[in-house]
Design a protein around this motif. Sequence first.
Motif, PDB file in Angstrom:
ATOM      1  N   TRP A  91      40.842 -82.373 -60.362  1.00 38.65           N
ATOM      2  CA  TRP A  91      40.965 -80.915 -60.420  1.00 38.65           C
ATOM      3  C   TRP A  91      39.641 -80.281 -60.851  1.00 38.65           C
ATOM      4  O   TRP A  91      39.281 -79.202 -60.384  1.00 38.65           O
ATOM      5  N   SER A  92      38.921 -80.938 -61.755  1.00 35.19           N
ATOM      6  CA  SER A  92      37.630 -80.425 -62.207  1.00 35.19           C
ATOM      7  C   SER A  92      36.637 -80.366 -61.054  1.00 35.19           C
ATOM      8  O   SER A  92      35.909 -79.383 -60.885  1.00 35.19           O
ATOM      9  N   PHE A  93      36.616 -81.420 -60.228  1.00 38.85           N
ATOM     10  CA  PHE A  93      35.737 -81.428 -59.059  1.00 38.85           C
ATOM     11  C   PHE A  93      36.171 -80.366 -58.052  1.00 38.85           C
ATOM     12  O   PHE A  93      35.338 -79.706 -57.428  1.00 38.85           O
ATOM     13  N   ALA A  94      37.479 -80.185 -57.908  1.00 36.02           N
ATOM     14  CA  ALA A  94      37.984 -79.159 -56.996  1.00 36.02           C
ATOM     15  C   ALA A  94      37.533 -77.775 -57.452  1.00 36.02           C
ATOM     16  O   ALA A  94      37.093 -76.949 -56.638  1.00 36.02           O
ATOM     17  N   CYS A  95      37.614 -77.522 -58.750  1.00 34.60           N
ATOM     18  CA  CYS A  95      37.169 -76.233 -59.293  1.00 34.60           C
ATOM     19  C   CYS A  95      35.681 -76.023 -59.040  1.00 34.60           C
ATOM     20  O   CYS A  95      35.252 -74.928 -58.654  1.00 34.60           O
ATOM     21  N   ALA A  96      34.894 -77.079 -59.279  1.00 33.76           N
ATOM     22  CA  ALA A  96      33.448 -76.983 -59.072  1.00 33.76           C
ATOM     23  C   ALA A  96      33.124 -76.657 -57.620  1.00 33.76           C
ATOM     24  O   ALA A  96      32.265 -75.820 -57.335  1.00 33.76           O
ATOM     25  N   LEU A  97      33.807 -77.302 -56.699  1.00 37.15           N
ATOM     26  CA  LEU A  97      33.559 -77.056 -55.272  1.00 37.15           C
ATOM     27  C   LEU A  97      33.974 -75.653 -54.867  1.00 37.15           C
ATOM     28  O   LEU A  97      33.313 -75.004 -54.051  1.00 37.15           O
ATOM     29  N   ILE A  98      35.086 -75.175 -55.434  1.00 37.47           N
ATOM     30  CA  ILE A  98      35.549 -73.817 -55.118  1.00 37.47           C
ATOM     31  C   ILE A  98      34.532 -72.780 -55.587  1.00 37.47           C
ATOM     32  O   ILE A  98      34.165 -71.862 -54.853  1.00 37.47           O
ATOM     33  N   VAL A  99      34.060 -72.948 -56.818  1.00 33.47           N
ATOM     34  CA  VAL A  99      33.113 -71.981 -57.387  1.00 33.47           C
ATOM     35  C   VAL A  99      31.780 -72.009 -56.637  1.00 33.47           C
ATOM     36  O   VAL A  99      31.141 -70.972 -56.453  1.00 33.47           O
ATOM     37  N   GLU A 100      31.379 -73.192 -56.200  1.00 39.03           N
ATOM     38  CA  GLU A 100      30.085 -73.325 -55.531  1.00 39.03           C
ATOM     39  C   GLU A 100      30.161 -73.086 -54.030  1.00 39.03           C
ATOM     40  O   GLU A 100      29.184 -73.317 -53.318  1.00 39.03           O
ATOM     41  N   VAL A 101      31.325 -72.636 -53.530  1.00 43.28           N
ATOM     42  CA  VAL A 101      31.448 -72.423 -52.093  1.00 43.28           C
ATOM     43  C   VAL A 101      30.456 -71.376 -51.602  1.00 43.28           C
ATOM     44  O   VAL A 101      30.007 -71.409 -50.467  1.00 43.28           O
ATOM     45  N   GLY A 102      30.073 -70.464 -52.503  1.00 39.91           N
ATOM     46  CA  GLY A 102      29.090 -69.447 -52.125  1.00 39.91           C
ATOM     47  C   GLY A 102      27.745 -70.048 -51.764  1.00 39.91           C
ATOM     48  O   GLY A 102      26.990 -69.487 -50.959  1.00 39.91           O
ATOM     49  N   ALA A 103      27.445 -71.216 -52.364  1.00 43.66           N
ATOM     50  CA  ALA A 103      26.166 -71.857 -52.084  1.00 43.66           C
ATOM     51  C   ALA A 103      26.092 -72.396 -50.654  1.00 43.66           C
ATOM     52  O   ALA A 103      25.002 -72.649 -50.137  1.00 43.66           O
ATOM     53  N   VAL A 104      27.255 -72.565 -50.038  1.00 43.25           N
ATOM     54  CA  VAL A 104      27.287 -73.097 -48.667  1.00 43.25           C
ATOM     55  C   VAL A 104      26.516 -72.197 -47.714  1.00 43.25           C
ATOM     56  O   VAL A 104      25.925 -72.659 -46.741  1.00 43.25           O
ATOM     57  N   ILE A 105      26.501 -70.906 -48.004  1.00 38.69           N
ATOM     58  CA  ILE A 105      25.815 -69.976 -47.116  1.00 38.69           C
ATOM     59  C   ILE A 105      24.313 -69.943 -47.363  1.00 38.69           C
ATOM     60  O   ILE A 105      23.573 -69.277 -46.646  1.00 38.69           O
ATOM     61  N   ASP A 106      23.860 -70.678 -48.415  1.00 43.33           N
ATOM     62  CA  ASP A 106      22.433 -70.697 -48.737  1.00 43.33           C
ATOM     63  C   ASP A 106      21.739 -71.761 -47.886  1.00 43.33           C
ATOM     64  O   ASP A 106      21.897 -72.953 -48.131  1.00 43.33           O
ATOM     65  N   PRO A 107      20.964 -71.376 -46.889  1.00 47.91           N
ATOM     66  CA  PRO A 107      20.347 -72.350 -45.978  1.00 47.91           C
ATOM     67  C   PRO A 107      19.303 -73.232 -46.645  1.00 47.91           C
ATOM     68  O   PRO A 107      18.952 -74.282 -46.122  1.00 47.91           O
ATOM     69  N   LEU A 140      34.888 -66.205 -57.687  1.00 51.60           N
ATOM     70  CA  LEU A 140      35.725 -67.399 -57.665  1.00 51.60           C
ATOM     71  C   LEU A 140      35.793 -68.103 -59.016  1.00 51.60           C
ATOM     72  O   LEU A 140      36.617 -69.007 -59.214  1.00 51.60           O
ATOM     73  N   TYR A 141      34.961 -67.674 -59.973  1.00 49.09           N
ATOM     74  CA  TYR A 141      34.894 -68.364 -61.266  1.00 49.09           C
ATOM     75  C   TYR A 141      36.202 -68.342 -62.060  1.00 49.09           C
ATOM     76  O   TYR A 141      36.425 -69.250 -62.868  1.00 49.09           O
ATOM     77  N   PRO A 142      37.095 -67.360 -61.879  1.00 48.83           N
ATOM     78  CA  PRO A 142      38.366 -67.412 -62.616  1.00 48.83           C
ATOM     79  C   PRO A 142      39.136 -68.718 -62.442  1.00 48.83           C
ATOM     80  O   PRO A 142      39.992 -69.032 -63.274  1.00 48.83           O
ATOM     81  N   VAL A 143      38.826 -69.491 -61.400  1.00 48.78           N
ATOM     82  CA  VAL A 143      39.495 -70.787 -61.263  1.00 48.78           C
ATOM     83  C   VAL A 143      39.067 -71.714 -62.402  1.00 48.78           C
ATOM     84  O   VAL A 143      39.852 -72.576 -62.841  1.00 48.78           O
ATOM     85  N   ILE A 144      37.862 -71.546 -62.932  1.00 44.60           N
ATOM     86  CA  ILE A 144      37.421 -72.323 -64.090  1.00 44.60           C
ATOM     87  C   ILE A 144      38.191 -71.877 -65.327  1.00 44.60           C
ATOM     88  O   ILE A 144      38.567 -72.696 -66.182  1.00 44.60           O
ATOM     89  N   ILE A 145      38.437 -70.567 -65.426  1.00 51.90           N
ATOM     90  CA  ILE A 145      39.281 -70.069 -66.526  1.00 51.90           C
ATOM     91  C   ILE A 145      40.658 -70.710 -66.425  1.00 51.90           C
ATOM     92  O   ILE A 145      41.258 -71.112 -67.429  1.00 51.90           O
ATOM     93  N   GLY A 146      41.158 -70.821 -65.190  1.00 54.38           N
ATOM     94  CA  GLY A 146      42.439 -71.487 -64.979  1.00 54.38           C
ATOM     95  C   GLY A 146      42.407 -72.924 -65.458  1.00 54.38           C
ATOM     96  O   GLY A 146      43.400 -73.438 -65.988  1.00 54.38           O
ATOM     97  N   TYR A 147      41.271 -73.582 -65.304  1.00 50.10           N
ATOM     98  CA  TYR A 147      41.147 -74.962 -65.777  1.00 50.10           C
ATOM     99  C   TYR A 147      41.242 -75.002 -67.300  1.00 50.10           C
ATOM    100  O   TYR A 147      41.854 -75.918 -67.863  1.00 50.10           O
ATOM    101  N   TYR A 148      40.624 -74.048 -67.969  1.00 48.65           N
ATOM    102  CA  TYR A 148      40.754 -73.950 -69.429  1.00 48.65           C
ATOM    103  C   TYR A 148      42.224 -73.802 -69.815  1.00 48.65           C
ATOM    104  O   TYR A 148      42.697 -74.441 -70.768  1.00 48.65           O
TER     105      TYR A 148
END
Length: 242
Positions: free
Chosen positions: A23-39, A66-74
């Motif tokens: 779940w921690s890795f899933a949260c990290a990937l969700i939050v960093e999805v914005g980086a996908v658009i960074d060429p 998307l960071y509230p998903v990390i709050i959800g992890y807390y």
Amino acid sequence: MIQTWNERAHAALKGKTGMLLAWSFACALIVEVGAVIDPTLYGTEMGTSFEKGFVLLISGILSFMLYPVIIGYYWVLLETVREKDIQFTDLFLPMRRRYDKHVAATILLTVLQLLWTLLFLVPGIVKYFSYAFTYFILHDEPELSVRAAITKSRALTRGLKWDAFKLILPVVPVYLIGLTLFFRFDSVLFAALSLLIATALIRPLVVSRFAVMYEDARREYDEQWKSIREPDVAAAHVIQSS
């Protein structure tokens, strides 16, 4: 006390470590999805400085949204420490309940932490521990404003910052390895992945230990507050009866 907190956190994670790591890795990937658009992550250069800045801005905005998903992890780790049932969908509760408030909390904490760190590194670390209970407080007292939750976190962590540092000290080397690789890799993609992996690995351990600390600090705070309030209430009853 440190040993007791460690033992309680370890007991809370027993049988759930693998799931919570996933779940921690899933949260990290969700939050960093914005980086996908960074060429630049893929070795591609943007044409102009404006385009680079625009892409970076959009990436940052998406991460904050998307960071509230990390709050959800807390919240999930807090419920785990309290021996309550948890589900993967619980990670998204802060997105379904007062989403705007939780985004605001993320932005405000990030700004405060950045300002203190820019002032000096040590005050930045101290403030990290001062704000450590903010997301737990937002879970238990959703009626509080973000600023009130931060203020209460500072009150609850008063006198506990050194203990908090010692509590998470064993996992700090993992983060430092990820941070070192972040600066050593020539590839932006591998640099970002190294830090993401290190952060995701230590998140269950750090958050669970903070959750155990929060439970004790909150109980002590409530008892002290009750002992202060009771004489005032008793005096008020005497005045009313007279």
